[in-house]
Design an enzyme around this catalytic site. Structure first.
Site, PDB file in Angstrom:
ATOM      1  N   ASP A 149     -28.074 -20.845  89.071  1.00 48.10           N
ATOM      2  CA  ASP A 149     -26.810 -21.466  88.669  1.00 48.10           C
ATOM      3  C   ASP A 149     -25.797 -21.353  89.808  1.00 48.10           C
ATOM      4  O   ASP A 149     -25.471 -20.236  90.240  1.00 48.10           O
ATOM      5  CB  ASP A 149     -26.308 -20.740  87.398  1.00 48.10           C
TER       6      ASP A 149
ATOM      7  N   ASP B 233     -25.789 -28.304  89.016  1.00 44.30           N
ATOM      8  CA  ASP B 233     -25.831 -27.022  89.736  1.00 44.30           C
ATOM      9  C   ASP B 233     -26.751 -26.005  89.072  1.00 44.30           C
ATOM     10  O   ASP B 233     -26.625 -24.818  89.322  1.00 44.30           O
ATOM     11  CB  ASP B 233     -24.416 -26.445  89.881  1.00 44.30           C
ATOM     12  N   GLU B 234     -27.661 -26.484  88.241  1.00 45.03           N
ATOM     13  CA  GLU B 234     -28.569 -25.543  87.565  1.00 45.03           C
ATOM     14  C   GLU B 234     -30.015 -26.034  87.589  1.00 45.03           C
ATOM     15  O   GLU B 234     -30.267 -27.216  87.377  1.00 45.03           O
ATOM     16  CB  GLU B 234     -28.171 -25.381  86.091  1.00 45.03           C
TER      17      GLU B 234
HETATM   18 MG   LIG Z   1     -22.530 -23.176  87.667  1.00 40.65          MG
END
Ligand SMILES: [Mg+2]
Length: 443
Positions: free
Chosen positions: A39, A131-132
């Site tokens: 993350d 973003d993961e």
């Molecule tokens: Mg994040």
């Protein structure tokens, strides 16, 4: 060495080996599956800082263009800036905060780089959000001769070194637990939850913080005194199955350490299509310019498709007139493809059917449909392309992609896109030139 000492030495080494084996077995028993969740920390702002290091350590907020904070650095958060806060309020309350516009294409590029780095370690990477990512690294410890923790450290260090931004990592036996783990310590945290440590973490995790448990379910379960994820687990399957829907029950299994949700390689938001469209000024009827615009769109969408290892079975393109009417054509590709010259050949053949020299046009666009994984594409026996020609094109484009990734999207383009790129410089809306860190060590 006398026989007695030899004997004791053997016993000693045998004992050590047994201990090591035991430890390994125990470790594996604690990781029947090994799922990593990655993350990005304050991702949008981190991308901005990576491109503009003068912002490092400062309170930065993105979202100026929408006049509300879309993302903020940890320094801005510490001041009290929250997501969705109006820009004018931030300016009034926190004049020291630097407010900048969002650059979603930039974040997408960083996101793709994150995905590609993870895929160096395993094919089983699910691109969950910008973003993961989830990665199934089960068995990779054997293959690489490293513990799961060492693999997580290596990936975390590589992401940081090559992207210049930090990521928090969670490693556990299911996807839901890996999400709990990655949230545990941020930024730049790394949390590992083996099977036998699950209760230690769940006791301290509020139920509402568990991935997949929404506010309504949280409120409902709170009535029964369930406050933490461990309270939820303790209620047991029978009690929950009478009161909750199947997805909630699945989360319960995952929190107990039984993996029900697989890592699905590829992008989570399953693409139905990939598009690129843009309006230009002034309107024009110049066919060379219009085709050049289409060519540029084709280059952009096929590059995205290649990055996601997808190929298109259908392609549509349009010309939009000054009075907002669309002229659109769809082409069926003889073989699924992500190579621009093949798609441009098809568009060139149909261009005359949508282009009318008496009209003025203000926008063009290209969409790739029917996307299939490139690995599923076999050579079409009736294709006019020989296998050698297709293979050499693929090699050529993998080299081109490497150059574009390293030096920027305007380093190389097809001759047919030249006018569009030239016009972009001359009169079109100015696009920010990103100074992306290259894939390699950044300081
Ligand atoms: Mg994040």
């Amino acid at each position: 060495m006398n026989s007695k000492s030899l004997q004791s030495s053997k016993e000693w080494s045998g004992d050590t080996v047994n201990k090591k084996e035991r430890a390994e077995k125990e470790f594996r028993a604690d990781f029947p599956r090994a799922i990593l969740h990655v993350d990005g920390d304050a991702f949008f702002v981190a991308c901005e800082v990576a491109c503009n290091p003068s912002l490092k350590g400062k309170p930065v907020v993105t979202g100026e263009e929408r006049r509300i904070a879309s993302a903020m650095s940890y320094e801005a958060k510490a001041l009290g800036v929250g997501r969705g806060m109006p820009v004018h309020e931030i300016r009034k309350l926190f004049p020291e905060v630097i407010i900048i516009p969002s650059h979603y294409r930039l974040y997408e590029i960083f996101s793709q780089r994150m995905y590609r780095i993870l895929r160096r370690y395993t094919e089983s990477v699910e691109w969950y959000s910008i973003d993961e990512c989830f990665a199934d690294i089960t068995g990779l410890d054997h293959e690489l001769g490293m513990s799961y923790e060492e693999i997580a450290i290596t990936i975390q260090d590589t992401l940081h070194a090559e992207l210049g931004i930090s990521f928090s990592m969670g490693l556990s036996v299911t996807k839901v637990l890996a999400k709990v783990a990655s949230k545990w310590k941020k930024p730049n945290g790394r949390t590992i939850i083996p099977l036998n440590s699950i209760p230690d973490y769940l006791q301290k995790t509020p139920l509402g913080k568990v991935w997949g448990i929404g506010p309504q379910t949280t409120r409902y379960l709170q009535q029964f005194g369930i406050a933490t994820a461990q309270d939820f687990v303790d209620k047991g399957e029978a009690w929950l199955s009478e009161r909750c829907a199947k997805p909630v029950l699945e989360i319960w299994h995952e929190l107990c350490g039984r993996s029900l949700h697989d890592v699905h390689p590829g992008k989570h938001s399953k693409h139905k299509s990939l598009s690129s469209t843009e309006t230009f000024m002034p309107p024009t009827s110049d066919p060379t310019f219009l085709f050049s615009e289409l060519s540029r769109h084709v280059e952009l969408v096929t590059r995205s498709a290649r990055q996601e290892t997808l190929a298109a079975t259908r392609v549509s393109f349009f010309l939009k007139t000054r009075d907002f009417r669309y002229r659109r054509v769809e082409c069926v590709m003889p073989t699924p493809t992500a190579l621009p010259h093949i798609i441009l050949d098809a568009i060139r053949k149909s261009f005359g059917s949508v282009y009318d020299p008496s009209m003025m046009y203000r926008a063009t666009g290209v969409t790739l449909f029917g996307l299939v994984p490139i690995s599923h594409v076999s050579q079409d026996l009736f294709s006019t392309q020989t296998e050698t020609a297709t293979d050499s094109s693929k090699k050529l484009y993998s080299t081109i992609d490497e150059i574009l990734n390293r030096f920027g999207s305007k380093t190389l383009y097809l001759c047919s896109s030249l006018t569009a790129f030239g016009n972009r410089k001359a009169g079109r809306k100015k696009e920010r030139n990103f100074h992306l860190p290259i894939l390699g060590k950044v300081s």
